[in-house]
Write an enzyme that holds these catalytic residues in place. Structure first.
Site, PDB file in Angstrom:
ATOM      1  N   GLU B 200     -41.032 -17.547  11.632  1.00 27.01           N
ATOM      2  CA  GLU B 200     -42.195 -19.124  11.534  1.00 27.01           C
ATOM      3  C   GLU B 200     -41.409 -19.687  10.015  1.00 27.01           C
ATOM      4  O   GLU B 200     -42.065 -20.959   9.387  1.00 27.01           O
ATOM      5  CB  GLU B 200     -43.107 -18.636  11.722  1.00 27.01           C
ATOM      6  N   HIS B 269     -53.562 -11.155  18.125  1.00 32.62           N
ATOM      7  CA  HIS B 269     -53.455 -12.372  18.635  1.00 32.62           C
ATOM      8  C   HIS B 269     -54.531 -12.854  19.146  1.00 32.62           C
ATOM      9  O   HIS B 269     -54.663 -13.738  19.928  1.00 32.62           O
ATOM     10  CB  HIS B 269     -52.429 -11.776  19.690  1.00 32.62           C
TER      11      HIS B 269
END
Lengths: 337, 464
Positions: B200, B269
């Site tokens: 990322e 998450h």
């Protein structure tokens, strides 16, 4: 690895290229311009006219000047916060850079960026970045844009040996190698990341080989010798333009001043600095070569005077240019949709 | 000509220092770069290097002198061969001292306040005075899922502008981790629909670099939780470069992906990043609820010349809503939508919480309370005018968000109402929000942590 070893050999051979007198003279002048600019910046900082952080490039001039000789118009340049030299080498005006250092409206960012954050779309100079290592993935993105558009431009992505340990540098190596992006990663190894020597920061003993796991060829270059830099730059640019993917250059260089203006540089000896200055200085080195090529004292004097005049004019402009209008506080946050 | 050497400032905060030692004597030749003296600051002992060349003609401040103010002349340098013995001792001038940092900061302090007031008026008042425009009628609709709406938006913009491309993990060959990019690789090919490695920080920086050079990347994060790895590039590079470059270098880029809690995926998450991104000048932030929101806002985000964060919601991906079929359908960023009108209370929500608010409104209607439900759509810029206009009618405010309460979007909405409609409020604003804990895994605990329609009903009943 075999490819990397081969290019290394060629890189070493390239250390004694034929000398083009006019080109060397041009390089000499630019290196001198950068040095005088930085000395003047240091002086203006001392007078309180430049604030915040100010990282001088004195000692490292041959790196950016040599690389610039290998570029063509439209190739992109991006670097860290030690960026004044890069801007001058790409052809940005000394007065605009100096006025940005003093935070005036005549600066490249109208006084809103300062020493570490300056840009020129016109000269394809993409900054000037204050976060160590961030410019490496940004520079990979510049190369991506060349790849996407299908042109043959090359992205010169500079970073220090300190930044070379950042995770995103290795992420960028992987992305660039995977996509065969035309990016030249240039590690300006000036031996100290602020106060930490490279030996204390990096387990890698040969930074030019840091791209080897991804098959990125790398060469170590005497970064104090502008012609050696230029020769290595030619090799790297040719590699990228041929569509062969990224290339890594480790420039062995040295900064004479502290990391920033407020660094007393106690982590190295005065003798070490003095030795580099007296025996390896890139400007003196170029001057001796030029003398050997028959360039006369009067010519040096003329260059000296020209450079002095440019720097004086830049310093005057940087002090006379008004501070940005208060309305500027609110501009350039967003572009009109 | 004789040159004065001035006491230098050697750090951003130094105003005076001790001249510790002279390393050159009167009569010595000085070259640019020579170390001539040592100065002790509050932090360290620093070396002073000469900038000019010449012969050290006079020392004006002896070594060992403490409290030497910045810009005081400390020595005189003569040009080679020049006799400076008769030159008058240089006077301390006030001109350079005026540039010393301390007084300037104080003077600026007053200005900054004035400018801030000016700016606040200039920006916000204007927005408030403009009456909310009625939403354009786009004609016939058909039901599509939010997933299809997002894909259609990207496909339409990819067709329209060949500088637009999509990159992210599993967006191409896998057709998207959540199948948002289904079919795009087939239509647009691998150059424009790009699978990235799981990296990322690196690929976000690469996309920002491409945007600075004029391309228009859409970066898909598999979820916004993973964008944390790339936060520096989003904030420091994408959001700030336009300002730092004095307007030269914009960053037309979209960061999109699911945000907030999914189902049973626990703390790492399941987080709402709305308040994080909405905090940052230089970013725009949208949070679609319906298919029309998703399609209209994503198209606007891709066309926007600024970095735009599109906070989607995984649970909504499979929900169907009516969406205009018009090829040109697009929504403006910065405009909220009144989903339901009512006169007793204003409920402000965004993303999946709009559904929760609408369910609560139905329940409240059965109890005789008519709630006005505002779907924010855009979190930055915030449509304060629509919120304020509604509160002026209902006199009561309840905010609903999935994220944590502290410094959340609800806090900002409440503060805007307090600033702009305080006198119209008949009760304190109430915030409904996710509980202030990392989201637990156990089904029963998870349910206890996330806002439910009856939480909203209870909140409304507190003030109505």
């Amino acid at each position: 690895m075999a490819q990397a070893a081969e290019t290394r050999k060629r890189g070493n051979k390239a250390k004694e290229p034929p000398v083009d007198r006019d080109q060397l003279l041009q390089a000499y002048r630019m290196m001198l311009l950068i040095r005088r600019f930085e000395e003047k910046a240091g002086q203006l900082y001392g007078m309180g006219l430049i604030g915040g952080f100010c990282h001088l490039y004195i000692g490292q001039e041959a790196v950016v000047v040599g690389m610039q000789l290998a570029l063509s118009e439209g190739d992109q340049v991006i670097t860290s916060y030690r960026d004044h030299g890069h801007m001058l080498a790409t052809g940005m005006e000394a007065r605009g850079v100096m006025a940005e250092l003093t935070g005036r409206s005549g600066g490249y960012s109208h006084g809103k960026g300062g020493s570490m954050h300056m840009f020129s779309k016109e000269k394809a100079f993409f900054g000037g970045h204050g976060i160590v290592g961030a410019q490496v993935s940004l520079g990979t993105g510049l190369a991506f844009s060349n790849w996407y558009r299908g042109n043959d431009r090359v992205s010169l992505t500079y970073f220090g040996e300190g930044a070379s340990n950042q995770g995103q540098v290795f992420e960028s190596f992987n992305l660039a190698a995977l996509m065969k992006l035309p990016v030249i990663f240039i590690i300006e190894n000036n031996k100290y990341g602020m106060g930490t020597s490279v030996d204390r920061a990096s387990a890698s003993r040969d930074l030019s080989q840091n791209g080897a796991p991804w098959g990125i060829p790398g060469v170590q270059v005497d970064g104090m010798d502008v012609l050696a830099v230029k020769a290595a730059g030619d090799q790297a640019v040719a590699h990228c333009r041929a569509g062969k993917g990224p290339f890594l250059l480790e420039m062995k260089t040295y900064r004479y001043r502290g990391h920033s203006m407020s660094d007393p540089a106690r982590y190295r000896t005065r003798e070490e600095v003095q030795m580099m200055r007296t025996q390896h200085d890139c400007i003196e080195n170029a001057r001796h070569r030029l003398e050997g090529l028959g360039v006369e004292e009067a010519r040096f004097k003329q260059i000296d005077d020209e450079v002095k005049a440019i720097i004086q004019e830049a310093a005057d402009f940087a002090q006379s240019s008004p501070e940005p209008d208060e309305k500027e506080l609110w501009t350039d946050v967003l572009l009109e949709g | 000509m004789a040159t004065q050497i001035l006491m230098p400032a050697l750090s951003p905060t130094m105003t005076e220092g001790k001249l510790a030692r002279w390393l050159k004597n009167v009569g010595d030749d000085v070259r640019a770069g020579d170390v001539i003296a040592e100065i002790e600051t509050d932090k360290a002992t620093m070396e002073v290097e000469a900038v000019d060349e010449g012969k050290l003609a006079k020392i004006l401040v002896e070594e060992g002198t403490e409290g030497v103010a910045v810009n005081t002349p400390i020595a005189v340098l003569g040009a080679d061969g020049e006799d400076v013995s008769t030159a008058p001792a240089p006077q301390r001038t006030d001109a350079p001292r005026a540039a010393a940092p301390m007084p300037k900061v104080a003077a600026e302090g007053a200005d900054v306040k004035a400018i801030a007031e000016m700016g606040a008026k200039g920006q916000r008042k204007e927005a408030l005075e403009a009456a909310p425009a009625p939403e354009k009628d786009w004609g016939p609709t058909k039901p599509i899922t939010v997933r299809e709406a997002l894909r259609d938006a990207m496909a339409l913009e990819l067709r329209r502008d060949d500088t637009v491309f999509l990159m992210g993990e599993e967006v191409a060959q896998y057709q998207g981790a959540y199948k948002i990019s289904q079919g795009l690789l087939d239509e647009f090919g691998p150059k424009r629909i790009i699978d990235t490695p799981i990296t990322e920080h690196g690929f976000t920086g690469m996309a920002v670099g491409a945007a600075l050079n004029g391309l228009k990347p859409i970066v898909e994060f598999m979820t916004f939780n993973f964008a944390m790895q790339a936060m520096d590039q989003i904030i420091n590079s994408a959001a700030k470069t336009l300002y730092m470059s004095g307007g030269q270098m914009g960053c037309p880029i979209v960061f999109r992906g699911p945000n907030g809690a999914a189902a049973r995926v626990a703390a790492q998450h399941s987080q709402c990043y709305a308040s994080w991104y909405a905090h940052v000048p230089g970013l725009k932030v949208v949070a679609p609820y319906s298919s029309a929101d998703a399609k209209g806002l994503l198209r606007a985000a891709i066309r926007d010349p600024n970095p735009v964060i599109v906070l989607e919601n995984e649970i909504l991906y499979g929900h169907s809503f009516d969406c205009p079929v018009d090829e040109d359908f697009i929504l403006p960023i910065g405009k909220a939508k009144v989903e339901r009108t009512g006169q007793h209370v204003t409920i402000v929500a965004f993303s999946i919480m709009v559904g929760v608010a609408l369910k609560a409104a139905e329940e409240l209607a059965q109890q005789g309370i008519e709630a006005e439900v505002i779907n924010l759509r855009s979190l930055r810029p915030l449509d304060t005018a629509t919120i304020v206009e509604s509160v002026k009618k209902t006199n009561r405010l309840v905010t609903v968000e999935e994220g944590w309460p502290y410094a959340g979007i609800g806090s900002e909405v409440a503060m805007q109402v307090i600033e702009h409609a305080f006198d119209w409020l008949d009760a304190p604003p109430v915030r409904v929000h996710g509980e202030d804990v990392p989201l637990p895994y156990a089904a029963n605990l998870e349910k206890l942590a996330l806002p439910q329609p009856d939480w909203v009903v209870r909140a409304v009943r507190k003030i109505v």
